[in-house]
Motif scaffolding. Structure first.
Motif, mmCIF file in Angstrom:
data_model
loop_
_atom_site.group_PDB
_atom_site.id
_atom_site.type_symbol
_atom_site.label_atom_id
_atom_site.label_comp_id
_atom_site.label_asym_id
_atom_site.label_seq_id
_atom_site.Cartn_x
_atom_site.Cartn_y
_atom_site.Cartn_z
ATOM 1 N N LEU A 60 -40.580 -10.679 -40.731
ATOM 2 C CA LEU A 60 -39.182 -10.222 -40.762
ATOM 3 C C LEU A 60 -38.606 -10.295 -42.171
ATOM 4 O O LEU A 60 -37.571 -9.705 -42.459
ATOM 5 N N LYS A 61 -39.271 -11.041 -43.049
ATOM 6 C CA LYS A 61 -38.819 -11.156 -44.448
ATOM 7 C C LYS A 61 -39.435 -10.081 -45.339
ATOM 8 O O LYS A 61 -39.147 -10.020 -46.533
ATOM 9 N N TRP A 108 -39.241 -10.450 -24.348
ATOM 10 C CA TRP A 108 -38.099 -9.906 -25.093
ATOM 11 C C TRP A 108 -36.826 -10.710 -24.831
ATOM 12 O O TRP A 108 -36.532 -11.083 -23.701
ATOM 13 N N LYS A 109 -36.074 -10.975 -25.890
ATOM 14 C CA LYS A 109 -34.755 -11.604 -25.774
ATOM 15 C C LYS A 109 -33.751 -10.707 -26.517
ATOM 16 O O LYS A 109 -34.077 -10.169 -27.576
ATOM 17 N N PRO A 110 -32.540 -10.540 -25.959
ATOM 18 C CA PRO A 110 -31.574 -9.616 -26.577
ATOM 19 C C PRO A 110 -31.311 -9.887 -28.058
ATOM 20 O O PRO A 110 -31.105 -8.946 -28.824
ATOM 21 N N HIS A 111 -31.371 -11.144 -28.483
ATOM 22 C CA HIS A 111 -31.059 -11.411 -29.890
ATOM 23 C C HIS A 111 -32.161 -10.930 -30.842
ATOM 24 O O HIS A 111 -31.958 -10.888 -32.047
ATOM 25 N N PHE A 112 -33.316 -10.551 -30.301
ATOM 26 C CA PHE A 112 -34.353 -9.997 -31.184
ATOM 27 C C PHE A 112 -33.876 -8.699 -31.829
ATOM 28 O O PHE A 112 -34.338 -8.308 -32.888
ATOM 29 N N LEU A 153 -34.507 -7.547 -35.746
ATOM 30 C CA LEU A 153 -35.230 -6.349 -36.164
ATOM 31 C C LEU A 153 -34.338 -5.356 -36.907
ATOM 32 O O LEU A 153 -34.807 -4.348 -37.440
ATOM 33 N N ASP A 154 -33.058 -5.679 -36.946
ATOM 34 C CA ASP A 154 -32.035 -4.758 -37.437
ATOM 35 C C ASP A 154 -32.194 -4.354 -38.901
ATOM 36 O O ASP A 154 -31.736 -3.283 -39.295
#
Ligand SMILES: [Zn+2]
Length: 169
Positions: free
Chosen positions: A68-69, A103-107, A111-112
């Motif tokens: 993610l970085k 999957w969790k909604p905050h993912f 990924l944004d």
């Protein structure tokens, strides 16, 4: 890099994982979950063996959050840890989800930062479910492996170029 190992002397409560490949979910704060993959020389389905075993309550983590970085316009989301490792070896930032249930909604927020998200799930029903979810949640673009192949198969048969070719088109 992924700190893989084989369970030789299991921790208490982990006896069922003896002889399995231990796959830690590493974060900057240390490992947050584990998955244990069978590495016996058999077809797990044929002998009714569960290919992956997780300790209770360890659903719901992204694998390889280090990606993610990455300074990249795109990120590949794979179905599972081994495919994530294969894409990473191909030089492509990738995270893994071990299925729809992980999957969790905050993912979505995690990924944004990436303008383009690719879904690289298997072509079976579970994989199609994961791709549908990623299309809906983050506008993912589906990647199609060749028939009967997953990310690791693609890596083994064609190397980095075969995987990278799937996203350059
Ligand atoms: Zn097995």
């Amino acid at each position: 890099m992924f700190r893989l190992g084989v369970v030789d002397s299991p921790a208490q409560g982990h006896e069922a994982y003896r002889g399995r490949l231990a796959i830690p979910y590493l974060t900057p704060a240390g490992p947050v979950a584990l998955n244990f993959r069978c590495i016996r020389q058999h077809d797990c389905k044929a002998v009714n063996c569960r290919k992956y075993l997780k300790p209770e309550g360890e659903e719901g983590h992204l694998y390889n959050v280090a990606a993610l970085k990455a300074d990249s316009d795109f990120l590949v989301v794979t179905e599972g840890e081994i495919d994530t490792i294969s894409w990473t070896m191909a030089g492509v930032p990738a995270v893994g989800l071990s299925g729809v249930k992980a999957w969790k909604p905050h993912f979505r927020l995690a990924l944004d930062d990436f303008p383009i998200i690719y879904s690289a799930a298997d072509a079976d029903d579970a994989g199609k479910g994961l791709t549908s979810l990623l299309v809906r949640e983050v506008g993912a673009r589906p990647i199609r492996y060749e028939r009967g192949m997953d990310g690791n198969d693609t890596w083994l048969s064609g190397g980095a170029g075969a995987l990278r070719g799937l996203i350059s088109g």
